[in-house]
Write an enzyme that holds these catalytic residues in place. Structure first.
Site, PDB file in Angstrom:
ATOM      1  N   MET A 157       0.849  -1.209   0.000  1.00  0.00           N
ATOM      2  CA  MET A 157       0.000   0.000   0.000  1.00  0.00           C
ATOM      3  C   MET A 157       0.882   1.256   0.000  1.00  0.00           C
ATOM      4  O   MET A 157       0.854   2.080   0.898  1.00  0.00           O
ATOM      5  CB  MET A 157      -0.930  -0.037   1.221  1.00  0.00           C
ATOM      6  CG  MET A 157      -1.979   1.064   1.276  1.00  0.00           C
ATOM      7  SD  MET A 157      -3.071   1.119  -0.139  1.00  0.00           S
ATOM      8  CE  MET A 157      -4.536   0.291   0.510  1.00  0.00           C
ATOM      9  N   GLY A 158       1.687   1.381  -1.067  1.00  0.00           N
ATOM     10  CA  GLY A 158       2.462   2.613  -1.261  1.00  0.00           C
ATOM     11  C   GLY A 158       1.649   3.551  -2.150  1.00  0.00           C
ATOM     12  O   GLY A 158       0.418   3.473  -2.190  1.00  0.00           O
ATOM     13  N   ARG A 159       2.354   4.410  -2.883  1.00  0.00           N
ATOM     14  CA  ARG A 159       1.652   5.398  -3.723  1.00  0.00           C
ATOM     15  C   ARG A 159       0.758   4.735  -4.761  1.00  0.00           C
ATOM     16  O   ARG A 159      -0.398   5.108  -4.943  1.00  0.00           O
ATOM     17  CB  ARG A 159       2.685   6.270  -4.457  1.00  0.00           C
ATOM     18  CG  ARG A 159       3.371   7.267  -3.582  1.00  0.00           C
ATOM     19  CD  ARG A 159       4.474   7.949  -4.366  1.00  0.00           C
ATOM     20  NE  ARG A 159       5.552   7.008  -4.591  1.00  0.00           N
ATOM     21  CZ  ARG A 159       6.804   7.182  -4.206  1.00  0.00           C
ATOM     22  NH1 ARG A 159       7.153   8.285  -3.610  1.00  0.00           N
ATOM     23  NH2 ARG A 159       7.727   6.271  -4.449  1.00  0.00           N
ATOM     24  N   ILE A 160       1.289   3.721  -5.464  1.00  0.00           N
ATOM     25  CA  ILE A 160       0.509   3.115  -6.554  1.00  0.00           C
ATOM     26  C   ILE A 160      -0.600   2.222  -5.974  1.00  0.00           C
ATOM     27  O   ILE A 160      -1.732   2.230  -6.467  1.00  0.00           O
ATOM     28  CB  ILE A 160       1.432   2.340  -7.522  1.00  0.00           C
ATOM     29  CG1 ILE A 160       2.468   3.303  -8.122  1.00  0.00           C
ATOM     30  CG2 ILE A 160       0.617   1.674  -8.619  1.00  0.00           C
ATOM     31  CD1 ILE A 160       3.562   2.636  -8.954  1.00  0.00           C
ATOM     32  N   ARG A 241       6.276  -6.252 -10.622  1.00  0.00           N
ATOM     33  CA  ARG A 241       7.423  -6.924 -11.246  1.00  0.00           C
ATOM     34  C   ARG A 241       7.082  -8.400 -11.418  1.00  0.00           C
ATOM     35  O   ARG A 241       6.523  -9.039 -10.510  1.00  0.00           O
ATOM     36  CB  ARG A 241       8.673  -6.805 -10.358  1.00  0.00           C
ATOM     37  CG  ARG A 241       9.345  -5.429 -10.363  1.00  0.00           C
ATOM     38  CD  ARG A 241       9.994  -5.089 -11.704  1.00  0.00           C
ATOM     39  NE  ARG A 241      10.658  -3.795 -11.738  1.00  0.00           N
ATOM     40  CZ  ARG A 241      10.098  -2.651 -12.128  1.00  0.00           C
ATOM     41  NH1 ARG A 241       8.827  -2.616 -12.509  1.00  0.00           N
ATOM     42  NH2 ARG A 241      10.803  -1.527 -12.160  1.00  0.00           N
ATOM     43  N   GLU A 270      10.922 -11.135 -19.012  1.00  0.00           N
ATOM     44  CA  GLU A 270      10.398 -10.196 -20.012  1.00  0.00           C
ATOM     45  C   GLU A 270      11.414 -10.070 -21.121  1.00  0.00           C
ATOM     46  O   GLU A 270      12.592  -9.903 -20.819  1.00  0.00           O
ATOM     47  CB  GLU A 270      10.153  -8.824 -19.374  1.00  0.00           C
ATOM     48  CG  GLU A 270       8.966  -8.853 -18.450  1.00  0.00           C
ATOM     49  CD  GLU A 270       8.628  -7.500 -17.840  1.00  0.00           C
ATOM     50  OE1 GLU A 270       9.272  -6.494 -18.192  1.00  0.00           O
ATOM     51  OE2 GLU A 270       7.733  -7.463 -16.988  1.00  0.00           O
ATOM     52  N   HIS A 289       4.405  -4.688 -20.277  1.00  0.00           N
ATOM     53  CA  HIS A 289       4.997  -3.749 -19.303  1.00  0.00           C
ATOM     54  C   HIS A 289       4.801  -2.294 -19.772  1.00  0.00           C
ATOM     55  O   HIS A 289       5.783  -1.555 -19.968  1.00  0.00           O
ATOM     56  CB  HIS A 289       6.488  -4.062 -19.096  1.00  0.00           C
ATOM     57  CG  HIS A 289       7.005  -3.591 -17.765  1.00  0.00           C
ATOM     58  ND1 HIS A 289       7.988  -4.243 -17.060  1.00  0.00           N
ATOM     59  CD2 HIS A 289       6.673  -2.510 -17.003  1.00  0.00           C
ATOM     60  CE1 HIS A 289       8.255  -3.591 -15.931  1.00  0.00           C
ATOM     61  NE2 HIS A 289       7.458  -2.533 -15.877  1.00  0.00           N
TER      62      HIS A 289
HETATM   63  C1  DGY Z   1       8.867   1.432 -13.273  1.00  0.00           C
HETATM   64  O1  DGY Z   1       8.969   2.660 -13.408  1.00  0.00           O
HETATM   65  O2  DGY Z   1       9.407   0.815 -12.356  1.00  0.00           O
HETATM   66  C2  DGY Z   1       8.000   0.730 -14.267  1.00  0.00           C
HETATM   67  O3  DGY Z   1       8.018  -0.619 -14.126  1.00  0.00           O
HETATM   68  C3  DGY Z   1       8.308   1.144 -15.683  1.00  0.00           C
HETATM   69  O4  DGY Z   1       7.846   2.424 -15.834  1.00  0.00           O
END
Ligand code: DGY
Length: 325
Positions: A157-160, A241, A270, A289
Site C-alpha cells: 500500500m504505497g503510492r501506486i 514486477r 520479459e 509492461h
Molecule cells: C517502473 O517505473 O518501475 C516501471 O516498471 C516502468 O515504468
C-alpha cells in the site's frame, strides 16, 4: 574533445529529458530499439561519469567496475530499481536516482484496466469475434465476475497501491484490504482500508492486486500455496514486477480453476517467451509492461531522470534520490 561530463544513455528517452542531457553532457545515446548487449554495455560505460539506465540493464558491481572509479551517478528511468545493486553503489559513493510519482496514476489506471479486462473477459471476447465464432447473443456465454461492492486486496500500500485502492473504492464501492509491513493511515482514513496478514487477504479478496517492490521477501510470493488460498472466483493482477509471481504456478492455478483469471503487465522473464504456456490460456490478459506508457508519465520520467543525472554529475542532491541515507 568535449569538456562536458561523459555519460551513457542506454536507450532513447522522451525529448523532455533527452534534450537536457544532450545540452549538459557529452552524451552517448544508444540508438537501437533493443537494449545494448551486456558486452557492448560494459564497453560503452567505460570512462563515463554518469549513466541513464533502464530496467533492462543490470547495474551491478561488474558494471560499476567496467565504468571506472569516476562514475558518480546512476539515474534509473523507472520508479523501480531492482535492476540496480543499491548497496554496491552506496558502498562506492555512487548516487542512484529513480522517477517516482509521475507514473502513479498511469500505473494504477493500467492495473484497473487489467482488472476489468480479466474480470469481464474482454480480450478473450475480442479473440472470439476475430476467430469468426460470434454467431448469436448468448445467454450463457462470456460470463464474468462482478466488480461492484466486492473486496480488493492490495499487496503493497504505497503510492501506486493507494491509487489503485482509491479507484476500486471510489468508483466501485469496494472494500479494501491491504498487506504491507507499514501501516497506511491515509488509506485507512480515506478508504476505510484494513491492514491484514497475507493469508486473510488471499482468503477474503475477490481481486488481489500487487504493488510491492521486488526484493528477497516478495520474490515468488505468489506461488502455488498462495494461489490455493485464493477464492476460485478471484482475479490476480500484477503490474509491479514479474518475479513476484511464480509463472508456472500461476499457469496451473488458472488452468485448474483455482482462480478465475489474471491480468499481468509484467512477466518473468520479459519479454515472455512465445512458448510460455500462459500464452495459451484464455483467462490471462497480458500487456508488455506498459503501465507508465502515457505522454505525461513518460515525459515526467524523462525530466526527472535527466535532472537526477545532471545533479549527480555536479555532486548536488538528486531530485529523487534512492540512496541518500
Ligand atoms: C517502473 O517505473 O518501475 C516501471 O516498471 C516502468 O515504468
Amino acid at each position: 574533445m568535449s569538456d562536458k561530463p561523459k555519460v551513457f544513455v542506454t536507450r532513447e528517452i522522451p525529448a523532455a529529458g533527452l534534450e537536457k542531457v544532450i545540452a549538459a553532457c557529452d552524451a552517448d545515446v544508444w540508438p537501437e530499439h533493443l537494449p545494448p548487449s551486456r558486452d557492448i554495455l560494459l564497453q560503452r560505460i567505460a570512462g563515463c561519469e554518469g549513466v541513464l539506465s533502464l530496467l533492462t540493464e543490470k547495474v551491478d558491481a561488474e558494471f560499476m567496475d567496467a565504468a571506472g572509479t569516476q562514475l558518480k551517478v546512476i539515474s534509473n528511468f523507472a520508479v523501480g530499481f531492482n535492476n540496480v545493486d543499491i548497496d554496491e553503489a552506496t558502498r562506492r559513493g555512487i548516487r542512484v536516482g529513480n522517477t517516482p510519482d509521475v507514473l502513479t496514476d498511469a500505473t494504477a489506471d493500467m492495473a484497473f484496466a487489467l482488472l476489468i479486462s480479466a474480470s469481464r473477459r474482454i480480450v478473450e471476447s475480442q479473440d472470439y469475434i476475430r476467430a469468426g465464432k460470434w454467431r448469436t447473443w448468448e445467454p450463457l456465454g462470456h460470463i464474468g465476475v462482478d466488480l461492484i461492492e466486492r473486496t480488493v486486496g492490495i499487496v503493497g500500500m504505497g503510492r501506486i497501491g493507494f491509487a489503485m485502492a482509491k479507484r476500486c473504492h471510489g468508483g466501485f464501492g469496494m472494500k479494501v484490504l491491504y498487506h504491507d509491513k507499514y501501516r497506511n493511515e491515509k488509506a485507512e482514513q480515506e478508504l476505510g482500508a484494513r491492514q491484514v496478514d497475507i493469508d486473510t487477504l488471499l482468503k477474503e479478496s475477490d481481486f488481489v492486486s500487487v504493488h510491492t517492490d521486488l526484493n528477497e521477501t516478495t520474490k515468488g510470493m505468489f506461488n502455488a500455496a498462495a494461489f490455493s488460498k485464493m477464492k476460485n472466483t478471484a482475479v490476480f493482477i500484477n503490474s509491479a514486477r514479474g518475479p513476484i509471481h511464480n509463472q508456472r504456478d500461476l499457469h496451473d492455478a488458472l488452468k485448474n480453476g483455482e482462480i478465475f483469471a489474471a491480468g499481468l503487465d509484467v512477466t518473468d522473464p520479459e519479454p515472455i517467451p512465445m512458448h510460455d504456456p500462459l500464452l495459451t490460456l484464455r483467462n490471462c490478459v497480458i500487456a508488455p509492461h506498459i503501465a507508465s506508457a502515457t505522454v505525461s508519465s513518460r515525459n515526467g520520467m524523462a525530466e526527472i531522470a535527466a535532472d537526477n543525472l545532471i545533479a549527480g554529475l555536479k555532486g548536488e542532491p538528486l531530485r529523487c534520490w534512492v540512496n541518500r541515507e
